[in-house]
Design an enzyme around this catalytic site. Structure first.
Site, short mmCIF file in Angstrom:
data_model
loop_
_atom_site.label_atom_id
_atom_site.label_comp_id
_atom_site.label_asym_id
_atom_site.label_seq_id
_atom_site.Cartn_x
_atom_site.Cartn_y
_atom_site.Cartn_z
N HIS A 1 20.58 -12.68 -13.63
CA HIS A 1 21.74 -13.34 -13.04
C HIS A 1 22.50 -12.28 -12.24
CE1 HIS A 1 25.84 -15.13 -13.20
NE2 HIS A 1 25.26 -16.28 -13.45
N CYS B 1 23.36 -18.46 -9.14
CA CYS B 1 23.76 -17.04 -9.22
C CYS B 1 22.55 -16.16 -9.49
CB CYS B 1 24.83 -16.79 -10.27
SG CYS B 1 26.35 -17.69 -9.97
N GLN C 1 22.41 -17.09 -21.94
CA GLN C 1 21.65 -18.34 -22.11
C GLN C 1 20.86 -18.34 -23.41
OE1 GLN C 1 22.02 -20.94 -20.31
NE2 GLN C 1 23.06 -20.10 -18.54
N ASP D 1 21.49 -9.38 -21.60
CA ASP D 1 22.36 -10.48 -21.21
C ASP D 1 21.96 -11.69 -22.05
OD1 ASP D 1 23.40 -12.76 -20.08
OD2 ASP D 1 22.90 -12.24 -18.01
N LYS E 1 29.42 -21.05 -23.07
CA LYS E 1 28.05 -21.58 -23.09
C LYS E 1 27.68 -22.00 -24.52
CE LYS E 1 26.95 -19.34 -19.01
NZ LYS E 1 26.77 -19.98 -17.73
N1 PMP Z 1 24.08 -14.34 -17.32
C1 PMP Z 1 23.45 -15.51 -17.38
C2 PMP Z 1 21.99 -15.56 -17.71
C3 PMP Z 1 24.16 -16.68 -17.12
O1 PMP Z 1 23.53 -17.87 -17.15
C4 PMP Z 1 25.53 -16.61 -16.82
C5 PMP Z 1 26.34 -17.85 -16.51
N2 PMP Z 1 25.74 -18.67 -15.54
C6 PMP Z 1 26.13 -15.35 -16.79
C7 PMP Z 1 25.38 -14.24 -17.06
C8 PMP Z 1 27.58 -15.17 -16.46
O2 PMP Z 1 28.39 -15.74 -17.44
P1 PMP Z 1 29.94 -15.85 -17.22
O3 PMP Z 1 30.15 -16.52 -15.90
O4 PMP Z 1 30.40 -16.69 -18.38
O5 PMP Z 1 30.51 -14.48 -17.26
#
Ligand code: PMP
Length: 423
Positions: free
Chosen positions: A129, A370, A209, A206, A232
């Protein structure tokens, strides 16, 4: 655990905990298939936060008032719930942040600025991401370091042979997503961490998910850092977590300065608190931390294994249904996947798919998620992504399938016997 021994979820009863899911939206039932973008909060979480705001709120870690001490206790109890959830050895290894993004920036800005120098390499997977790419690019630019990428195959499976070649002495840290938010791939992070550690390389995971779908044990994984977001995970926005190994966190400098993170301040010199305080400058998101604690209680009561089994069943059902639709290509076909199903429809832009589905009350996400490098890897501008949670059932997937046929109908490409597939 043997999934067949788990009691199936009673989704109809669970859904009563979510007003949004049981109230018609624009006159239609709402099929929320977008939990990967943000989960929904059950009443228990909303009510816990409202109760705190109404009856228990003041600032934490300040003052001698009973109110402040009790607010601090509730706030720290939530930290303990996160510690137990991640199986972290101690409470002070759990740092509150605003979310995964802030957690990863903390690692890059604090550990990274202290440890990365010109000529070093930062190794990232091809399915990260943006939040596990951009902070490292910013650091690499500042320090004269470079980014290297672990490639993946056409299914969305990382090339572990390539990984071994890329783990050179120049690499100082490896950033890896536990579960891909686009492809759904569950990466073998334990194996990857072991390979990196064998070469003396740290690993930041990370977990954004992963935590909604997998039981995570940071000690078993041997992760150096593990990041996730509350929203999430059936919790609120504005709260996240960074877990770190104690000796690493202790050696890292603070990255933001202000109140709450100091032991003493004078014009000449400031001394800092130990962990986790030195990383938590200013008033923290107290209500949100307590809300996340309530969300963890809620999920624990349902049972993480039952949730995982239910979501896997939905993923299999949806995959099988979507695979039958002519002109539909699933993006991300790794053998080990969790709760995310991305696809493209031949000749139809994902934004159009998303908009028509929206009209039918089916909420999905359309875009690059993203993860623009993933789009480039698969040579597509975007995908439509459905993602599943414990409150979804086959009806939601059937509505998705019917909606996709409607899209194809509108674009004049539905000549593939839709009646059979919708059944
Ligand atoms: N990493 C992953 C794999 C995600 O799916 C997301 C959220 N789409 C994020 C990081 C970022 O999370 P946040 O916007 O809550 O900081």
């Amino acid at each position: 655990m043997n999934e067949r021994l788990l009691t199936p979820l009673d989704v109809a009863t669970l859904r009563k905990d979510f007003a949004l899911l049981t109230t018609p939206f624009q006159g239609k039932p709402l099929h929320y298939l977008d939990s990967a973008v943000s989960g929904q909060m059950p009443n228990a979480v909303i009510e816990r936060m409202a109760h705190y705001q109404r009856f228990e709120h003041t600032n934490v870690h300040r003052g001698v008032s009973t109110l402040s001490q009790e607010a601090t206790d509730r706030f720290e109890e939530a930290r303990e719930k996160v510690r137990a959830f991640l199986h972290a050895p101690s409470l002070n290894q759990i740092i509150w942040t605003r979310g995964t993004t802030e957690s990863l920036n903390l690692v890059a800005q604090s550990w990274g600025r202290a440890n990365i120098k010109a000529g070093d390499e930062i190794l990232l997977s091809a399915m990260e991401h943006h939040s596990n790419i951009v902070p490292w690019q910013m650091l690499a630019t500042e320090k004269g370091a470079s980014i290297k990428v672990i490639p993946m195959d056409d299914r969305g499976v990382l090339d572990l042979d390539a990984l071994n070649t890329l783990l050179t002495p120049r690499v100082k840290i490896l950033g890896i997503t536990h579960v891909s938010n686009v492809l759904g791939t569950v990466n073998p992070v334990k194996e990857i961490i072991a390979a990196a550690h064998a070469k003396g390389i740290l690993v930041v995971v990370d977990g954004a998910q992963a935590v909604p779908h997998l039981a995570v044990d940071v000690v078993d994984l041997d992760a150096d850092f593990y990041a996730f977001s509350g929203h999430k995970l059936s919790g609120p926005t504005g709260i996240g977590v960074l877990y770190g190994k104690k000796e690493l966190l202790e050696a890292m400098p603070p990255w933001q300065g202000g109140g709450s993170m100091i032991l003493s301040v004078s014009w000449e010199k400031t001394t800092y608190m130990g962990i986790p305080g030195k990383f938590e400058a200013g008033t923290p998101p107290i209500t949100e931390a307590i809300g996340l604690g309530a969300a963890l209680d809620y999920l624990k009561a349902i049972g993480l294994e039952r949730i995982a089994a239910h979501e896997q069943e939905l993923l299999d059902y949806a995959t099988q249904k979507l695979n039958k639709i002519e002109g539909l290509r699933i993006i991300g076909t790794a053998p080990n996947k969790a709760s995310v199903l991305s696809f493209v429809l031949e000749g139809i832009h994902p934004h159009d798919v998303g908009s028509i589905l929206d009209h039918e009350g089916v909420v999905v996400r359309a875009g690059h998620h993203c993860a623009q490098p993933v789009m480039k890897r698969f040579d597509i501008p975007a995908t439509t992504r459905a993602s599943f949670a414990y409150f979804n059932d086959r009806d939601d997937i059937d509505a998705l399938v019917a909606g996709i046929h409607q899209v194809k109908d509108i674009f004049g490409t539905d000549s593939d016997g839709s009646a059979e597939e919708q059944s």
